[in-house]
Design a protein around this motif. Sequence first.
Motif, PDB file in Angstrom:
ATOM      1  N   ASP A  55       0.881  -1.203  -0.193  1.00  0.00           N
ATOM      2  CA  ASP A  55      -0.268  -0.168   0.068  1.00  0.00           C
ATOM      3  C   ASP A  55       0.924   1.192   0.085  1.00  0.00           C
ATOM      4  OD1 ASP A  55       0.690   1.039   2.565  1.00  0.00           O
ATOM      5  OD2 ASP A  55      -0.934  -0.058   3.468  1.00  0.00           O
ATOM      6  N   LYS A  56       2.096   1.133  -0.254  1.00  0.00           N
ATOM      7  CA  LYS A  56       3.046   2.142  -0.650  1.00  0.00           C
ATOM      8  C   LYS A  56       3.279   2.942   0.902  1.00  0.00           C
ATOM      9  CE  LYS A  56       3.927   4.617  -4.432  1.00  0.00           C
ATOM     10  NZ  LYS A  56       3.387   5.466  -5.784  1.00  0.00           N
ATOM     11  N   THR A  57       3.000   2.353   1.961  1.00  0.00           N
ATOM     12  CA  THR A  57       3.378   2.851   3.190  1.00  0.00           C
ATOM     13  C   THR A  57       4.854   2.924   3.489  1.00  0.00           C
ATOM     14  OG1 THR A  57       1.380   2.143   4.280  1.00  0.00           O
ATOM     15  CG2 THR A  57       3.039   2.964   5.846  1.00  0.00           C
ATOM     16  N   LEU A  74      -0.632   8.085  -5.223  1.00  0.00           N
ATOM     17  CA  LEU A  74      -1.370   7.779  -4.171  1.00  0.00           C
ATOM     18  C   LEU A  74      -2.753   7.646  -4.438  1.00  0.00           C
ATOM     19  CD1 LEU A  74       0.389   9.082  -1.008  1.00  0.00           C
ATOM     20  CD2 LEU A  74      -0.104   6.669  -1.546  1.00  0.00           C
ATOM     21  N   LYS A  75      -3.454   8.638  -5.149  1.00  0.00           N
ATOM     22  CA  LYS A  75      -4.793   8.791  -5.469  1.00  0.00           C
ATOM     23  C   LYS A  75      -5.146   7.785  -6.231  1.00  0.00           C
ATOM     24  CE  LYS A  75      -6.906  13.033  -4.104  1.00  0.00           C
ATOM     25  NZ  LYS A  75      -7.480  14.199  -4.419  1.00  0.00           N
ATOM     26  N   ALA A 124      -5.304   4.387  -4.344  1.00  0.00           N
ATOM     27  CA  ALA A 124      -6.479   4.392  -3.561  1.00  0.00           C
ATOM     28  C   ALA A 124      -7.589   3.752  -4.346  1.00  0.00           C
ATOM     29  CB  ALA A 124      -6.528   5.474  -2.903  1.00  0.00           C
ATOM     30  N   TYR A 162     -12.863   9.633  -1.106  1.00  0.00           N
ATOM     31  CA  TYR A 162     -11.875  10.577  -1.327  1.00  0.00           C
ATOM     32  C   TYR A 162     -11.033  10.513  -2.484  1.00  0.00           C
ATOM     33  CZ  TYR A 162      -7.899  13.533  -0.513  1.00  0.00           C
ATOM     34  OH  TYR A 162      -6.900  14.268  -0.685  1.00  0.00           O
ATOM     35  N   PRO A 163     -10.489   9.553  -2.965  1.00  0.00           N
ATOM     36  CA  PRO A 163      -9.607   9.487  -4.156  1.00  0.00           C
ATOM     37  C   PRO A 163     -10.312   9.743  -5.457  1.00  0.00           C
ATOM     38  CG  PRO A 163      -9.791   7.312  -3.280  1.00  0.00           C
ATOM     39  CD  PRO A 163     -10.620   8.053  -2.317  1.00  0.00           C
ATOM     40  N   GLN A 200     -14.154   2.641  -2.268  1.00  0.00           N
ATOM     41  CA  GLN A 200     -13.069   2.844  -3.261  1.00  0.00           C
ATOM     42  C   GLN A 200     -13.006   2.173  -4.363  1.00  0.00           C
ATOM     43  OE1 GLN A 200     -10.451   2.461   0.676  1.00  0.00           O
ATOM     44  NE2 GLN A 200      -9.057   3.196  -0.968  1.00  0.00           N
TER      45      GLN A 200
END
Lengths: 356, 273
Positions: free
Chosen positions: B57-59, B79-80, B83, B110-111, B163
């Motif tokens: 998840d790219k954390t 990131l968007k 998501a 949100y994304p 999402q």
Amino acid sequence: MNVKMTKRSCPVQRRPLSFWLAVLVLLLVFLSCAALALGPARLSVANVLQAILGSTPLGKRFFPGEIDPLTQKILFELRLPRIILAILVGAALAVAGVVFQGLFRNPLADPYILGASSGAAFGAAIALVSGSRLLLFGLGARPLFAFAGTLLTTVLVYRITGKSGRSSITTLLLAGIAVSAFISALTTLLLYFYQEELGRVIFWTLGGFSYTRWGEVQVVLPYLISGFALAYRYVRELNLLLLGEEKAHQLGLDVVRLQRSLLFAASLLVAAAVSVAGTIGFVGLVVPHVMRLLLGPDHRSLLPLSALAGGVFLLAADTLARMLLAPVELPVGILTSFVGGPFFLYLLRNNRRIMH
Amino acid sequence: MVKPEDDCPEIELQEVSFAYGEETILSRISFTVPKRGFTGLIGPNGSGKTTLLKCLDKTLTPTAGRILLAGKDLMQIDLKTLARMVGVVPQQWEVDFAFSVWEIVMMGRYPFLSPFARESREDRAIGRAAMEATNTLAFADRPVTELSGGERQRVLVAQALAQKPELLLLDEPTSHLDINHTLELCELLKKLQRSENLTILAVFHDLNLAARYCDQLVLLNEGKVYACGAPEQVLSTENLEAVFGVRVRLRPETETGRPTIIFLPKTEPEVES
């Protein structure tokens, strides 16, 4: 802890947004009128009405008489700018509080408690003693210096507390106290060397609107407008941030960039507020807290209505400060601390759960 | 929207490594997660399961190797966009602020929203569908702080579904749930895998759950892939003994045909004479 949970989760029957909007707007109008009419110089209602309505084309028909020049001067050059500035500063401090609380994911964050206000006061004091009338890009030196001071302190506190996700209240308070103490020592040092400015610098540590003219309003307006706009730009993102940095990231939010923008926005607001009105404590704590109880945590309504409520709160406090011991004026910062200090302790007692 | 090629796997890990400073957590991990499959990630504590999910998840960013998501390099996906492709359901999640369940689910949109944009009718329809699919619509107005653990996990799944992802990542989603809610959530995931065409990659602590619900298992040990394949292959007595250090007996479960693991005492019981 379970007891706390049930108490906390008790569903609040919320009135619609428009209800509170109407209440706040009415309050603001009423208070503004009262603040215009009240003051040490006793103006007759007739004179006040004459001065206000007589200067408009429509009102002239009903109030054709002569406008008293002294009344006009007191109303439009002393009281009106003061009213407007009190509203703007209250709104700025409340919005800064909302932003800080979202940023630190902690309902007890506030510009005063975090030391941001002390940073701003220090910056403003430097600008004052250096006697600089210098204008950079048409912006006054004082808010600019105050902005630098605020940004430095908030970034410092944020670095200390923000490392491990949600900041505990203990870390937050300790970091705020430590940074505040350090900055205040610097301000005191400054006072020691420039004793001729003592009176004006002390004014910043008390907070008030006694020196307000239109010039002050004009000087801080660009900071306030950009601060409000930037904060409002990120209302949705502030909501996501409350879910935790990890979850916000997973929903597609660039958390680090957001935090930078929010620190910047809050610093603009605090700097503007402090550079004209000094350090007025607890507005950013009391107002968002009450609004959150009334509206819930959604920043899309919380942020704009907190701005409005902040204006109402500080205007009310300033009017009281003028009236309580008239003709002597109290610094408004003392009044807000009288309300805010106990309120803060009450919140602290009720937030034991996040203390550790 | 461009549909990615159907023949490329949902996730492809190529020699992915990750280290915190000197400490190596993942070393040269390679495996693929097929599209629309249910893949389970198992292994003892500290074997790197959660770290691997965080890389996905790219954390976290792998220190070496490459991750392809639907054929695209993960580093190239912002990131968007990510998501909109990947929904994540964390292990547990505490929120101190009393958002309503509906507000929480809609944050999954949100994304897709530009700044200042209000949620459109379509966004709300997607949110409602996500809540229907997860059986959370009944308490849409309740504050999320008031929910039980099982309800909260379902709300998180609903948020992830809002999402509109093609991939769902779950980190031990049932570790704080009782058995009833655990099974309920697993059945829900299995159902969503089919109805929403989802690819699922989930970390499982409970090996029997993993055996029952997953099509493919990846067994990690000390940051390396120890075994990868169908549950019957991965969950062999030898593998489990080597990785977990436990003695087991395997029985196919009569209803599903999936292996069930019976854990035996550490040492042979002494026969009393």
